[in-house]
Write an enzyme that holds these catalytic residues in place. Structure first.
Site, PDB file in Angstrom:
ATOM      1  N   HIS A   5      17.942  20.412 -17.729  1.00  0.00           N
ATOM      2  CA  HIS A   5      18.442  19.943 -16.433  1.00  0.00           C
ATOM      3  C   HIS A   5      18.189  20.891 -15.271  1.00  0.00           C
ATOM      4  O   HIS A   5      18.575  20.603 -14.140  1.00  0.00           O
ATOM      5  CB  HIS A   5      19.950  19.646 -16.543  1.00  0.00           C
ATOM      6  CG  HIS A   5      20.263  18.750 -17.691  1.00  0.00           C
ATOM      7  ND1 HIS A   5      20.644  19.230 -18.916  1.00  0.00           N
ATOM      8  CD2 HIS A   5      20.193  17.405 -17.814  1.00  0.00           C
ATOM      9  CE1 HIS A   5      20.820  18.227 -19.752  1.00  0.00           C
ATOM     10  NE2 HIS A   5      20.546  17.108 -19.115  1.00  0.00           N
ATOM     11  N   GLY A  22      30.398  19.513  -5.898  1.00  0.00           N
ATOM     12  CA  GLY A  22      30.023  18.374  -6.721  1.00  0.00           C
ATOM     13  C   GLY A  22      28.763  17.689  -6.200  1.00  0.00           C
ATOM     14  O   GLY A  22      27.881  17.286  -6.960  1.00  0.00           O
ATOM     15  N   ARG A  26      26.078  18.582  -0.342  1.00  0.00           N
ATOM     16  CA  ARG A  26      26.949  19.680   0.094  1.00  0.00           C
ATOM     17  C   ARG A  26      26.303  21.024  -0.263  1.00  0.00           C
ATOM     18  O   ARG A  26      26.439  22.000   0.470  1.00  0.00           O
ATOM     19  CB  ARG A  26      28.343  19.546  -0.508  1.00  0.00           C
ATOM     20  CG  ARG A  26      29.404  20.121   0.424  1.00  0.00           C
ATOM     21  CD  ARG A  26      30.819  19.855  -0.058  1.00  0.00           C
ATOM     22  NE  ARG A  26      31.174  18.456  -0.009  1.00  0.00           N
ATOM     23  CZ  ARG A  26      32.108  17.898  -0.768  1.00  0.00           C
ATOM     24  NH1 ARG A  26      32.785  18.619  -1.634  1.00  0.00           N
ATOM     25  NH2 ARG A  26      32.388  16.618  -0.650  1.00  0.00           N
ATOM     26  N   ARG A  45      16.835  15.577 -11.146  1.00  0.00           N
ATOM     27  CA  ARG A  45      17.857  14.548 -10.878  1.00  0.00           C
ATOM     28  C   ARG A  45      18.491  14.682  -9.491  1.00  0.00           C
ATOM     29  O   ARG A  45      19.634  14.274  -9.283  1.00  0.00           O
ATOM     30  CB  ARG A  45      18.979  14.597 -11.923  1.00  0.00           C
ATOM     31  CG  ARG A  45      18.552  14.107 -13.276  1.00  0.00           C
ATOM     32  CD  ARG A  45      19.647  14.258 -14.290  1.00  0.00           C
ATOM     33  NE  ARG A  45      19.166  13.794 -15.571  1.00  0.00           N
ATOM     34  CZ  ARG A  45      19.528  12.639 -16.141  1.00  0.00           C
ATOM     35  NH1 ARG A  45      20.413  11.868 -15.572  1.00  0.00           N
ATOM     36  NH2 ARG A  45      19.019  12.287 -17.289  1.00  0.00           N
ATOM     37  N   ARG A  89      33.580  26.764  -8.503  1.00  0.00           N
ATOM     38  CA  ARG A  89      33.520  25.375  -8.069  1.00  0.00           C
ATOM     39  C   ARG A  89      34.187  25.269  -6.710  1.00  0.00           C
ATOM     40  O   ARG A  89      35.265  25.842  -6.490  1.00  0.00           O
ATOM     41  CB  ARG A  89      34.225  24.480  -9.097  1.00  0.00           C
ATOM     42  CG  ARG A  89      34.586  23.120  -8.577  1.00  0.00           C
ATOM     43  CD  ARG A  89      34.962  22.124  -9.651  1.00  0.00           C
ATOM     44  NE  ARG A  89      35.831  21.094  -9.135  1.00  0.00           N
ATOM     45  CZ  ARG A  89      35.469  20.117  -8.298  1.00  0.00           C
ATOM     46  NH1 ARG A  89      34.215  20.044  -7.861  1.00  0.00           N
ATOM     47  NH2 ARG A  89      36.340  19.229  -7.866  1.00  0.00           N
ATOM     48  N   ILE A  90      33.553  24.547  -5.780  1.00  0.00           N
ATOM     49  CA  ILE A  90      34.164  24.266  -4.481  1.00  0.00           C
ATOM     50  C   ILE A  90      34.126  22.748  -4.308  1.00  0.00           C
ATOM     51  O   ILE A  90      33.069  22.168  -4.100  1.00  0.00           O
ATOM     52  CB  ILE A  90      33.460  25.021  -3.324  1.00  0.00           C
ATOM     53  CG1 ILE A  90      31.936  24.932  -3.418  1.00  0.00           C
ATOM     54  CG2 ILE A  90      33.864  26.470  -3.280  1.00  0.00           C
ATOM     55  CD1 ILE A  90      31.231  25.600  -2.247  1.00  0.00           C
ATOM     56  N   SER A  92      36.555  18.774  -3.863  1.00  0.00           N
ATOM     57  CA  SER A  92      37.641  18.066  -3.184  1.00  0.00           C
ATOM     58  C   SER A  92      38.677  17.639  -4.224  1.00  0.00           C
ATOM     59  O   SER A  92      38.406  17.619  -5.427  1.00  0.00           O
ATOM     60  CB  SER A  92      37.105  16.846  -2.440  1.00  0.00           C
ATOM     61  OG  SER A  92      36.520  15.947  -3.354  1.00  0.00           O
ATOM     62  N   GLU A 184      36.766  18.239 -12.696  1.00  0.00           N
ATOM     63  CA  GLU A 184      35.780  19.175 -13.260  1.00  0.00           C
ATOM     64  C   GLU A 184      36.310  20.500 -13.795  1.00  0.00           C
ATOM     65  O   GLU A 184      35.710  21.075 -14.716  1.00  0.00           O
ATOM     66  CB  GLU A 184      34.698  19.500 -12.202  1.00  0.00           C
ATOM     67  CG  GLU A 184      33.769  18.372 -11.839  1.00  0.00           C
ATOM     68  CD  GLU A 184      34.361  17.423 -10.800  1.00  0.00           C
ATOM     69  OE1 GLU A 184      35.404  17.779 -10.183  1.00  0.00           O
ATOM     70  OE2 GLU A 184      33.817  16.320 -10.598  1.00  0.00           O
TER      71      GLU A 184
HETATM   72  N1  HPA Z   1      41.006  11.604  -8.007  1.00  0.00           N
HETATM   73  C1  HPA Z   1      40.151  12.349  -8.681  1.00  0.00           C
HETATM   74  N2  HPA Z   1      39.363  13.235  -8.108  1.00  0.00           N
HETATM   75  C2  HPA Z   1      39.426  13.369  -6.784  1.00  0.00           C
HETATM   76  C3  HPA Z   1      40.314  12.623  -6.026  1.00  0.00           C
HETATM   77  C4  HPA Z   1      41.145  11.691  -6.671  1.00  0.00           C
HETATM   78  O1  HPA Z   1      41.966  10.994  -6.050  1.00  0.00           O
HETATM   79  N3  HPA Z   1      40.135  12.964  -4.718  1.00  0.00           N
HETATM   80  C5  HPA Z   1      39.171  13.906  -4.715  1.00  0.00           C
HETATM   81  N4  HPA Z   1      38.749  14.165  -5.954  1.00  0.00           N
END
Ligand code: HPA
Length: 236
Positions: A5, A22, A26, A45, A89-90, A92, A184
């Site tokens: 990969h 992720g 980004r 990929r 890891r950065i 959300s 993750e």
């Molecule tokens: N669920 C899972 N992962 C996430 C979410 C969520 O609501 N928001 C950002 N990453």
């Protein structure tokens, strides 16, 4: 090398410390915005990877994709075959309580998960894995030096984004103390542990399941700069 990969043949093209958002775009945003002397080392990929300099110090950034199977693959290959020592890891996360607001930054102390990733990968039967304390200390210092407030908390690493029971988060918050959810860090922390490497995770709150607030994908891609600046301080 190359691995299935990651296409780069020379492991020196990847720094000892890799930041992992992720989203591949980004990763590109971070390289374009913050790094100089950038060289792209992966596009397999479309999982984009770059190495460059931040304030004259070397660092790499590569996407992880979404979910534990994906970050499991990329982090394993970086640690095991490319001699990477530190992965941050950065990402959300979705808040489980109104105590974490949109755009707040969370340093993940440990990840609770009902995932089978660690059991299947290495026979680990537990549900909680912590980030590497020494790496966390460096990130806490960087955040303090930059004047960026951070929460240091347990989060939920989930295999499922869309649950049939949308209220399940309340139980996970109350029973296990997880203030937010992502998908993750449990796998990343496990891989670091079995391979004797270091891992940490910084998250920015992008939505909140308790208050129903959310950000747009455009805002998410461009406005998570506080977390990026903290993590970039690990360049060496
Ligand atoms: N669920 C899972 N992962 C996430 C979410 C969520 O609501 N928001 C950002 N990453």
């Amino acid at each position: 090398m190359p691995t299935p990969h990651i296409e780069v043949r020379n492991k020196n093209e990847i720094a000892k410390t890799v930041l992992m958002p992720g989203d591949p775009l980004r990763a590109k945003f971070i390289a374009d915005t913050f790094l100089t002397d950038v060289k792209q080392f992966n596009s397999v990929r479309n999982v984009l990877g770059y190495t460059g300099n931040y304030k004259g110090r070397r660092i790499s950034v590569m996407a992880s994709g979404m979910g534990m199977p994906s970050i499991g693959i990329y982090s394993y290959e970086l640690y095991k075959f490319y001699d990477v020592e530190n992965i941050v890891r950065i990402g959300s996360c979705g808040g489980y309580t109104s105590d974490v607001k949109l755009y707040d930054v969370i340093l993940v102390k440990d990840a609770w998960s009902e995932s089978t990733y660690a059991k299947v990968q290495g026979g680990y039967e537990g549900n909680i894995i912590e980030g590497t304390p020494e790496l966390n200390q460096k990130l806490i210092k960087a955040a303090n030096d930059l004047g960026i407030p951070i929460h240091i908390e347990r989060i939920h690493s989930s295999d499922v984004f869309y649950r049939e029971n949308p209220d399940k988060y309340k139980e996970i918050y109350e029973k296990y103390g997880c203030v937010a959810v992502e998908m993750e860090s449990f796998a990343l922390f496990h891989n670091a542990k079995v391979l004797g490497k270091n891992a940490a995770c910084l998250l920015t709150v992008s939505d909140n399941l308790a208050t129903k607030e959310e950000t747009t994908s455009e805002e998410r891609q461009n406005s998570f700069t506080n977390m990026m600046k903290i993590a970039l301080e690990l360049a060496e």
